[in-house]
Scaffold this motif. Structure first.
Motif, mmCIF file in Angstrom:
data_model
loop_
_atom_site.group_PDB
_atom_site.id
_atom_site.type_symbol
_atom_site.label_atom_id
_atom_site.label_comp_id
_atom_site.label_asym_id
_atom_site.label_seq_id
_atom_site.Cartn_x
_atom_site.Cartn_y
_atom_site.Cartn_z
ATOM 1 N N LEU A 577 46.670 -55.294 32.664
ATOM 2 C CA LEU A 577 46.281 -55.411 31.261
ATOM 3 C C LEU A 577 47.482 -55.160 30.352
ATOM 4 O O LEU A 577 47.658 -55.826 29.329
ATOM 5 N N ASP A 578 48.322 -54.209 30.729
ATOM 6 C CA ASP A 578 49.541 -53.939 29.959
ATOM 7 C C ASP A 578 50.432 -55.173 29.936
ATOM 8 O O ASP A 578 50.995 -55.535 28.888
ATOM 9 N N ILE A 579 50.597 -55.828 31.086
ATOM 10 C CA ILE A 579 51.421 -57.038 31.150
ATOM 11 C C ILE A 579 50.813 -58.136 30.285
ATOM 12 O O ILE A 579 51.518 -58.848 29.552
ATOM 13 N N LEU A 580 49.497 -58.254 30.353
ATOM 14 C CA LEU A 580 48.811 -59.250 29.523
ATOM 15 C C LEU A 580 49.102 -59.011 28.048
ATOM 16 O O LEU A 580 49.454 -59.941 27.304
ATOM 17 N N ARG A 581 48.995 -57.772 27.612
ATOM 18 C CA ARG A 581 49.199 -57.456 26.198
ATOM 19 C C ARG A 581 50.660 -57.602 25.791
ATOM 20 O O ARG A 581 50.965 -58.029 24.663
ATOM 21 N N CYS A 582 51.564 -57.264 26.698
ATOM 22 C CA CYS A 582 52.990 -57.376 26.378
ATOM 23 C C CYS A 582 53.472 -58.823 26.382
ATOM 24 O O CYS A 582 54.555 -59.123 25.885
ATOM 25 N N SER A 583 52.679 -59.732 26.953
ATOM 26 C CA SER A 583 53.094 -61.130 27.021
ATOM 27 C C SER A 583 52.947 -61.850 25.681
ATOM 28 O O SER A 583 53.454 -62.960 25.512
ATOM 29 N N GLY A 584 52.222 -61.227 24.762
ATOM 30 C CA GLY A 584 52.078 -61.823 23.444
ATOM 31 C C GLY A 584 50.935 -62.797 23.313
ATOM 32 O O GLY A 584 50.726 -63.369 22.237
ATOM 33 N N LEU A 585 50.169 -63.002 24.364
ATOM 34 C CA LEU A 585 49.022 -63.900 24.275
ATOM 35 C C LEU A 585 47.927 -63.211 23.460
ATOM 36 O O LEU A 585 47.577 -62.071 23.749
ATOM 37 N N PRO A 586 47.392 -63.862 22.470
ATOM 38 C CA PRO A 586 46.401 -63.209 21.586
ATOM 39 C C PRO A 586 45.174 -62.733 22.373
ATOM 40 O O PRO A 586 44.446 -63.545 22.953
ATOM 41 N N GLU A 587 44.941 -61.435 22.368
ATOM 42 C CA GLU A 587 43.832 -60.886 23.143
ATOM 43 C C GLU A 587 42.486 -61.263 22.523
ATOM 44 O O GLU A 587 41.470 -61.335 23.222
ATOM 45 N N ALA A 588 42.485 -61.544 21.237
ATOM 46 C CA ALA A 588 41.229 -61.913 20.577
ATOM 47 C C ALA A 588 40.685 -63.232 21.109
ATOM 48 O O ALA A 588 39.492 -63.531 20.965
ATOM 49 N N GLU A 589 41.541 -64.037 21.731
ATOM 50 C CA GLU A 589 41.094 -65.325 22.268
ATOM 51 C C GLU A 589 40.391 -65.184 23.610
ATOM 52 O O GLU A 589 39.832 -66.151 24.120
ATOM 53 N N ILE A 590 40.434 -63.989 24.213
ATOM 54 C CA ILE A 590 39.853 -63.789 25.536
ATOM 55 C C ILE A 590 38.349 -63.521 25.396
ATOM 56 O O ILE A 590 37.932 -62.614 24.674
ATOM 57 N N ASP A 591 37.556 -64.303 26.109
ATOM 58 C CA ASP A 591 36.112 -64.131 26.076
ATOM 59 C C ASP A 591 35.627 -63.156 27.137
ATOM 60 O O ASP A 591 34.664 -62.414 26.916
ATOM 61 N N TRP A 592 36.277 -63.177 28.312
ATOM 62 C CA TRP A 592 35.839 -62.360 29.431
ATOM 63 C C TRP A 592 37.039 -61.719 30.125
ATOM 64 O O TRP A 592 38.092 -62.342 30.238
ATOM 65 N N PHE A 593 36.833 -60.476 30.578
ATOM 66 C CA PHE A 593 37.821 -59.795 31.428
ATOM 67 C C PHE A 593 37.229 -59.709 32.833
ATOM 68 O O PHE A 593 36.143 -59.144 33.029
ATOM 69 N N TYR A 594 37.945 -60.257 33.774
ATOM 70 C CA TYR A 594 37.464 -60.399 35.149
ATOM 71 C C TYR A 594 38.051 -59.264 35.977
ATOM 72 O O TYR A 594 39.259 -59.225 36.250
ATOM 73 N N VAL A 595 37.198 -58.288 36.361
ATOM 74 C CA VAL A 595 37.623 -57.146 37.161
ATOM 75 C C VAL A 595 36.745 -57.065 38.408
ATOM 76 O O VAL A 595 35.703 -57.709 38.491
ATOM 77 N N ASN A 596 37.159 -56.260 39.357
ATOM 78 C CA ASN A 596 36.408 -56.195 40.617
ATOM 79 C C ASN A 596 34.999 -55.659 40.436
ATOM 80 O O ASN A 596 34.024 -56.206 40.943
#
Length: 805
Positions: A577-596
């Motif tokens: 999740l840290d890598i995702l946020r640091c990549s600059g991709l807008p998190e508001a565009e994410i509809d679902w977080f896929y976890v185990n």
């Protein structure tokens, strides 16, 4: 009397009368002149030859106080400490001996032995080579080098050294034995047989050679010959408990179950006291309750069957009852291994059950099911399952033409271990046989990592990894991939013991993105085999995929292997999740977080604290195979189970409370208990806890605390004692110079927490406990080293606390 004290070598001690006469003479000399070093030195030698090493060391120390530069005595003192297992003191005096005489061949050889004991094989080899360079005809150093090369699987080099030695000593039984071992490892079984037989022809009283010859006959599928060899080895060395198990195994192969039971009944009284106590504990009070009937979980059934075997054998029940109990256990393990997908192992267990109880219908059904499973597996290997990927791409960042877009995280190459070692580029040692790597359980890679961390032995089985070593270099990329119409398959967890073992991320063109996909056994950092078969993922040939579930919208993939385990959740999943946020991709565009899964409290707590609401979570255990309009996949933070510096800082920033008032206890000394765990427990933990509580330790069961409370517990601690387990994940929250004493099973020593300790400058010690004697019996009770319980030396733990903490 001259001052030319000789370096000691193994020799027969004097008869008691002569020893006493010499002792009195040297003592009289000391009484006459207490400032003469010679009587002390020779009295030390006298005790040395008697193998009374503590007394020998005492007198050598006295001689050196009077003459510090007496190099021969310095060497003798180092050797006396080596024999006592006082490794740190031995090392200190060997180094001084070499400073006083840089040409001391024996000191180089012994230092090689010391480093080999510590698992630092490369360093050990360098010392053996130094000894050989100074005295090329010194056979002992060459023999030591050859055995070390065998440990490293550098078989061609080992063979060259052994052949050279044998040329000079053609009648050496020991060298023929070692060459036989080398041939066996190389698969040259007929040559191995010839060498073993020649060794026994030269010296028929070698129990170890008879044992190895038995193992060779077993491999040649000649159980009758193997049994004869094991019996002869047992006659020569009745204290070798492994031989009881070897004999029992051969008797079963010969379909003589009553004889096999007889060996086990003969074996149990030979166990040391701690082994008998161990079995009594395992036989008491079932690990799982039977109030509502037999447990439904296969592993729990196996635990109950294990208790039955122990109970029958301990009370020396009639042979038929013991056979039935053992048959139940073999069948139970067969069911577990079949469910796990280890088909050949399952078949072996079912066949053993049927040898003991031919009429066992369930075992026959299981064996039949395993045959069918094997056939289906072979069919799948020839024909890709529907919707399996048709190819693979090793680097996601080169896949832009296939509907993949990457967002890089700006970061420099990170260092996470010792200097000068680019883990991704570990060279293959010359002469080493290339063989299948066992991934995270690969002993060769584990030995290499242990050597890179360079633990120093204080006493035998007591080690210190001092802070201050620079981290290992990890060459890696941190990025997030955006995949249009991307697919992801995450293997669901079906039992507490069958974890998520594979993750596959695929493009819309059915290409597997290799660097965003994982499976066990994986690889350890720096594995020399990492580039051999990058496209071999189980999804290509072994998995029947569930139907694809279409998902409208953007799905961010955060799944990881073994994510039901707190350690892997914290180290492998959340940092994505840290890598995702640091990549600059807008998190508001994410509809679902896929976890185990969010079944466990720590999973729900951490996701909530990281700002991921429950109504935006998709669990892979419920949705194992999906295709999203837009799949967003951050890269993995590091190799499996490797806590990088950035991951550690991320976890500290998110979960380490800033308010001391949140601390659930003010205790500075913590013992982290695993008594409620289902495996890898400290058998004598009640006695350990009692002793630790007298020293001010508070016993902590971490499942009673939230993640934030666990973080504060570790942040406040000054000394932490714990068996190796997921609870030590919380070391990421410790303050520098915190003392950590990790307790290991001797057959499951893993590096996971060493990188955390090095990064945070923690003072890390570890102690290796004892396993249940007799490997065959131990494997019967614990088929997987991951699950082995162990026994600890409480006095050794107290010694480290008192002297080092």
């Amino acid at each position: 009397m001259t001052s030319s004290c000789c370096k000691t070598s193994p020799s027969a001690p004097l008869p008691d009368s002569e020893f006493e006469e010499a002792r009195r003479a040297y003592q009289k000399a000391i009484d006459c002149d207490r400032l003469r070093p010679e009587p002390y030195a020779y009295l030390g030698q006298l005790y040395d030859h008697k193998q009374d090493y503590p007394q020998a060391a005492r007198y050598y120390e006295a001689a050196l106080q009077l003459r510090p530069q007496w190099q021969a005595v310095r060497y003798n003192l180092a050797r006396a400490y080596l024999h006592q297992g006082a490794d740190a003191r031995a090392y200190q005096h060997y180094r001084l001996a070499l400073e006083q005489n840089p040409q001391d061949v024996k000191a180089y050889n012994d230092l090689g032995t010391l480093y080999e004991r510590w698992g630092q094989l490369q360093t050990a080899a360098s010392y053996y080579r130094e000894a050989i360079a100074r005295q090329p005809d010194r056979s002992q150093a060459k023999r030591n080098l050859a055995t070390l090369l065998l440990k490293q699987n550098r078989l061609q080099e080992a063979e060259r050294v052994l052949v050279e030695l044998l040329t000079n000593s053609p009648n050496s039984a020991d060298l023929h034995h070692l060459l036989g071992h080398c041939d066996r490892l190389r698969g040259r079984l007929e040559e191995a047989l010839a060498h073993y037989l020649q060794s026994l022809n030269l010296d028929p009283h070698q129990a170890r050679v008879h044992e190895d010859l038995g193992k060779l006959f077993d491999r040649l599928k000649q159980p009758a010959a193997a049994l004869i060899c094991f019996k002869q080895a047992q006659k020569l060395n009745p204290q070798q408990l492994d031989l009881y198990g070897s004999c029992a195994n051969m008797a079963l192969q010969l379909e003589r179950p009553a004889e096999a039971i007889a060996y086990w009944l003969e074996f149990l009284p030979q166990l040391p006291d701690y082994g008998k106590t161990w079995l009594e504990i395992l036989s008491q009070g079932p690990i799982v309750s039977q109030e509502d009937g037999p447990p439904s979980d296969l592993y729990d059934r196996a635990f109950l069957a294990r208790q039955g075997v122990i109970q029958h054998l301990m009370r020396a029940a009639d042979v038929q009852s013991c056979q039935d109990a053992l048959a139940e256990l073999y069948r139970a393990w067969g069911d577990v291994r079949l469910e796990y997908g280890a088909i050949l192992e399952a078949q072996t267990y079912y066949q053993l059950c049927l040898t003991l109880r031919p009429e066992d219908v369930l075992a026959r059904q299981g064996l039949g099911a395993s045959v069918v499973a094997k056939q289906e597996q072979e069919v799948r290997q020839k024909r890709l399952p529907q919707q399996s990927p048709q190819g693979w791409l090793p680097r996601t960042q080169s896949a832009s033409a296939r509907g993949v877009r990457c967002y890089d995280v700006a970061c420099q190459e990170e260092t996470d271990g010792l200097p000068g070692m680019a883990l991704a580029e570990t060279p293959q040692p010359p002469g080493q046989q290339l063989k299948a790597c066992q991934g995270v359980n690969c002993q060769t890679c584990l030995n290499r990592l242990q050597e890179q961390f360079a633990p120093v032995a204080l006493q035998r089985s007591q080690y210190h990894c001092p802070p201050g070593a620079k981290p290992l270099q990890l060459n890696r990329n941190r990025f997030t991939a955006e995949i249009a119409q991307g697919r992801v398959w995450t293997m669901p967890q079906t039992h507490w013991w069958q974890v998520c073992e594979a993750i596959a991320v695929m493009t819309r063109d059915d290409d597997l993105l290799a660097d965003l996909s994982r499976e066990y056994p994986g690889e350890l950092p720096g594995c020399p085999n990492r580039h051999l078969n990058p496209g071999q993922h189980r999804i290509f040939n072994r998995v029947q995929l569930p139907p694809v579930e279409p998902i409208e919208g953007t799905v961010a993939v955060l799944t990881g292997l073994s994510a039901n385990v707190y350690f892997h959740w914290m180290v492998d999943v959340l940092p994505r999740l840290d890598i995702l946020r640091c990549s600059g991709l807008p998190e508001a565009e994410i509809d679902w977080f896929y976890v185990n899964s969010v079944a466990k409290p720590f999973q729900r707590q951490t996701l909530e604290q990281l700002g991921i609401p429950g109504d935006r979570i998709l669990e892979s255990d419920r949705h194992p195979h999906l295709q999203a309009t837009r799949l967003v996949v951050p890269s993995f933070a590091g190799p499996i189970g490797w806590a990088t510096g950035e991951s550690i800082e991320f976890l500290r920033s998110q979960f380490l409370p800033s308010q001391p008032s949140l601390a659930p206890t003010s205790a500075k000394r913590l013992y982290i208990s695993r008594q409620t765990a289902q495996y890898r427990r400290v058998i004598n933990e009640p006695q350990l806890i009692q002793r630790l509580q007298h020293q001010g330790f508070q016993v902590i069961a971490l499942e009673d605390y939230s993640v934030t409370e666990q973080a504060q517990l570790f942040a406040n601690a000054e000394i932490i004692v714990a068996p190796h387990g997921a609870g030590l994940t919380n070391l990421v929250f410790c303050q520098p110079e915190t003392t950590v004493i990790e307790l290991f099973s001797p057959n499951y020593i893993r590096y996971y927490y060493w990188s955390i300790c090095q990064y945070l400058q923690l003072n890390h010690y570890y102690l290796v406990g004892s396993d249940l004697p007799c490997s065959v019996f131990r494997n019967l009770l614990y088929p997987d080293v991951l699950t082995e319980d162990f026994w600890v030396d409480i006095e050794a733990i107290e010694q480290v606390i008192q002297e080092r903490a």
